[in-house]
Write an enzyme that holds these catalytic residues in place. Structure first.
Site, PDB file in Angstrom:
ATOM      1  CG  HIS A 152      34.736  50.642  20.484  1.00 31.98           C
ATOM      2  ND1 HIS A 152      35.549  51.528  20.384  1.00 31.98           N
ATOM      3  CD2 HIS A 152      33.646  51.460  20.988  1.00 31.98           C
ATOM      4  CE1 HIS A 152      34.932  52.849  20.843  1.00 31.98           C
ATOM      5  NE2 HIS A 152      33.807  52.428  21.271  1.00 31.98           N
ATOM      6  CG  ASP A 353      41.708  43.694  17.245  1.00 34.06           C
ATOM      7  OD1 ASP A 353      40.770  44.340  17.649  1.00 34.06           O
ATOM      8  OD2 ASP A 353      42.896  43.642  17.515  1.00 34.06           O
TER       9      ASP A 353
HETATM   10  O1  F6P Z   1      36.121  46.942  22.181  1.00 30.51           O
HETATM   11  C1  F6P Z   1      36.983  45.685  22.914  1.00 30.51           C
HETATM   12  C2  F6P Z   1      37.574  46.507  24.215  1.00 30.51           C
HETATM   13  O2  F6P Z   1      36.550  47.324  24.827  1.00 30.51           O
HETATM   14  C3  F6P Z   1      38.869  47.209  24.185  1.00 30.51           C
HETATM   15  O3  F6P Z   1      39.038  48.363  23.611  1.00 30.51           O
HETATM   16  C4  F6P Z   1      39.474  47.046  25.431  1.00 30.51           C
HETATM   17  O4  F6P Z   1      40.838  47.004  25.508  1.00 30.51           O
HETATM   18  C5  F6P Z   1      38.872  45.636  25.786  1.00 30.51           C
HETATM   19  O5  F6P Z   1      37.820  45.512  25.135  1.00 30.51           O
HETATM   20  C6  F6P Z   1      38.391  45.851  27.259  1.00 30.51           C
HETATM   21  O6  F6P Z   1      37.888  44.803  27.773  1.00 30.51           O
HETATM   22  P1  F6P Z   1      37.225  44.834  29.287  1.00 30.51           P
HETATM   23  O7  F6P Z   1      36.485  46.172  29.552  1.00 30.51           O
HETATM   24  O8  F6P Z   1      36.484  43.575  29.264  1.00 30.51           O
HETATM   25  O9  F6P Z   1      38.816  44.560  30.114  1.00 30.51           O
END
Ligand code: F6P
Length: 463
Positions: A152, A353
């Site tokens: 992602h 991003d």
């Molecule tokens: O891919 C990055 C991501 O998973 C986003 O989609 C999401 O908002 C964020 O990181 C969440 O991060 P964490 O699970 O570390 O809070």
């Protein structure tokens, strides 16, 4: 239809309404709509590494992490090494001894927990950088099911990736997947460049790459949103009340150094200095929920932003006008739509991003008769598709402040034209189309793959 088993670092509690966005929300929507199981971490940290498997009505299965795992796997390797490197911030990477082993160990433990829950006809779909070694660990347990991976976040330029001491181990682990999906064509080019230049991969005539004696498919699948989350958005939420003559610019970003927040505040300040006629006429509302606060790069950004907002508000603000409102809290998703719709402009200006779904959500929530304007960084994955936004280089404060001015002055006709084209794209390439195209591709790759027997061997054992 075979069951899809989704695996991601964070698994949401489906009985609660979501506050977060991003990967977890996209996956929750898949689980609600089709035969699926969602497996991963439940966000809990327990003192010891106890196994804690909870099954949320058969649709989710989650485990807790121990303190040591949380420190080494999550805060350590995933978010102090892979996160900065993949976002081109080698300067912030902390290559500490022991992080990588914890990263592999947690992937191994989680794979071992999932294995007994798998049926032979399940399709496994693993998500994001935290779980790169997951398929290799499942293969080690003899799992022969189709396994796809979706990243992602961006994939960095190949020489940047080579700076990771364990780049080769990560590449070998990636090769345990049948299909690697990335957000953009630029990410695909970066990964292919790395596979050819970094580990001597060779592209074969059908487009796959032969590397570590395996044939791997790599393709882009830009992630989309579920439009139904935003169709009921209305203007004038009590949360966003202000004089009707004041235009609101909205930003919604986690408090993360990749999001370009200081640059955004500076560009807004520059607009107000350069064009004083906008003073008292426009406000910037920045919603910035904190994240990974104990990791250095993430905590520094908060201090920097507070200083910047304080200086702009102190210098230009009036008793009845505060130029920058910033809120360090997440907002329930059901109210986000109203905030988007009540905002004349949305600034999505990260320095780097993977995709950025806020850009798509803002477009989905607009009133088509009187839509707002999206200002979008050329370094967000979304810029590859959303070319009708005002595309900016977020590093250029001057260029970004001029884009804000252009957005404020844009005619209704131009706003409608740009919004119509953007909305058509967001609607066509939605979350359902994204997951379907990935899963169809994975099925095709497996059904035509003459290398199947080879692919079920753990790649780390092949060399
Ligand atoms: O891919 C990055 C991501 O998973 C986003 O989609 C999401 O908002 C964020 O990181 C969440 O991060 P964490 O699970 O570390 O809070």
């Amino acid at each position: 239809m075979s069951r899809v088993v989704l695996v991601s670092n964070r698994v949401l509690d489906l009985s609660k309404s979501a506050r977060a966005g991003g990967v977890a929300v996209v996956l929750a929507n898949i689980v609600r709509r089709r035969k699926a199981l969602w497996f991963g971490w439940n966000g809990e940290v327990k003192p010891t590494g106890e196994v804690d498997l909870i099954r949320g009505k058969g649709r989710t299965a989650t485990a807790a992490l121990s303190d040591i795992e949380y420190a080494g796997y999550y805060l350590g390797y995933a978010n102090s090494v892979l996160w900065p490197v993949f976002h081109n911030r080698l300067d912030l990477a902390k290559f500490e001894a022991g992080f990588f082993q914890q990263f592999v160990d947690v992937n191994r433990r989680l794979a071992g927990l999932l294995k007994p829950m798998l049926s032979p006809d399940d399709v496994v779909w693993v998500h994001d950088y935290d779980l790169i070694p997951f398929a290799a660990e499942l293969r080690r347990h003899g799992v022969a099911n189709p396994i796809g991976f979706f990243l992602h976040i961006p994939f960095p330029p190949w020489q940047t990736f080579m700076a990771v001491p364990e780049h080769k181990e990560l590449a070998q682990a990636l090769c345990a997947y049948d299909l690697i999906g990335l957000q953009t064509k630029a990410d695909v080019a970066n990964l292919l460049n790395y596979m050819s230049n970094g580990v001597h991969g060779r592209i074969v005539p059908d487009g796959r790459i032969r590397v570590f004696d395996r044939l791997v498919s790599i393709a882009s699948f830009p992630v989309g949103i579920d439009m139904t989350d935003f169709v009921k958005a209305k203007r004038g939420s009590p949360l966003v009340q202000s004089r009707s003559s004041v235009s609101r610019i909205v930003g919604v970003d986690r408090l993360d150094y990749t999001k370009g927040l200081p640059q955004k505040f500076k560009a807004f300040g520059r607009l107000l200095d350069k064009y004083p006629q906008y003073q008292r006429q426009v406000v910037l509302t920045q919603i910035a929920p904190p994240t990974r606060e104990t990791v250095e790069g993430f905590s520094d950004i908060r201090h920097e932003l507070e200083t910047l907002a304080g200086s702009i508000n102190g210098r230009l603000g009036e008793l009845d006008w505060v130029p920058i409102h910033y809120i360090y809290r997440s907002t329930p998703r059901r109210t986000l739509g109203d905030i988007y719709r009540s905002s004349r402009i949305c600034m999505v200006t990260p320095l780097r991003d993977g995709m950025n779904l806020i850009a798509k959500e803002y477009v989905a929530a607009q009133d088509a008769a009187d839509p707002g304007v999206l200002i979008l960084s050329k370094f967000a994955g979304a810029a590859e598709e959303m070319t009708e936004a005002l595309i900016v280089n977020p590093y250029s404060i001057e260029e970004t402040s001029e884009a804000i001015r252009a957005a404020l002055e844009m005619t209704l006709e131009e706003r409608r034209e740009r919004h119509g084209a953007l909305l058509a794209g967001v609607r066509k390439h939605d979350a359902a189309a994204w997951s379907q195209s990935f899963l169809d591709y994975l099925k095709r790759v497996r059904s035509t793959d003459s290398q199947l027997t080879e692919s079920i061997r753990p790649p780390l054992e092949q060399s």
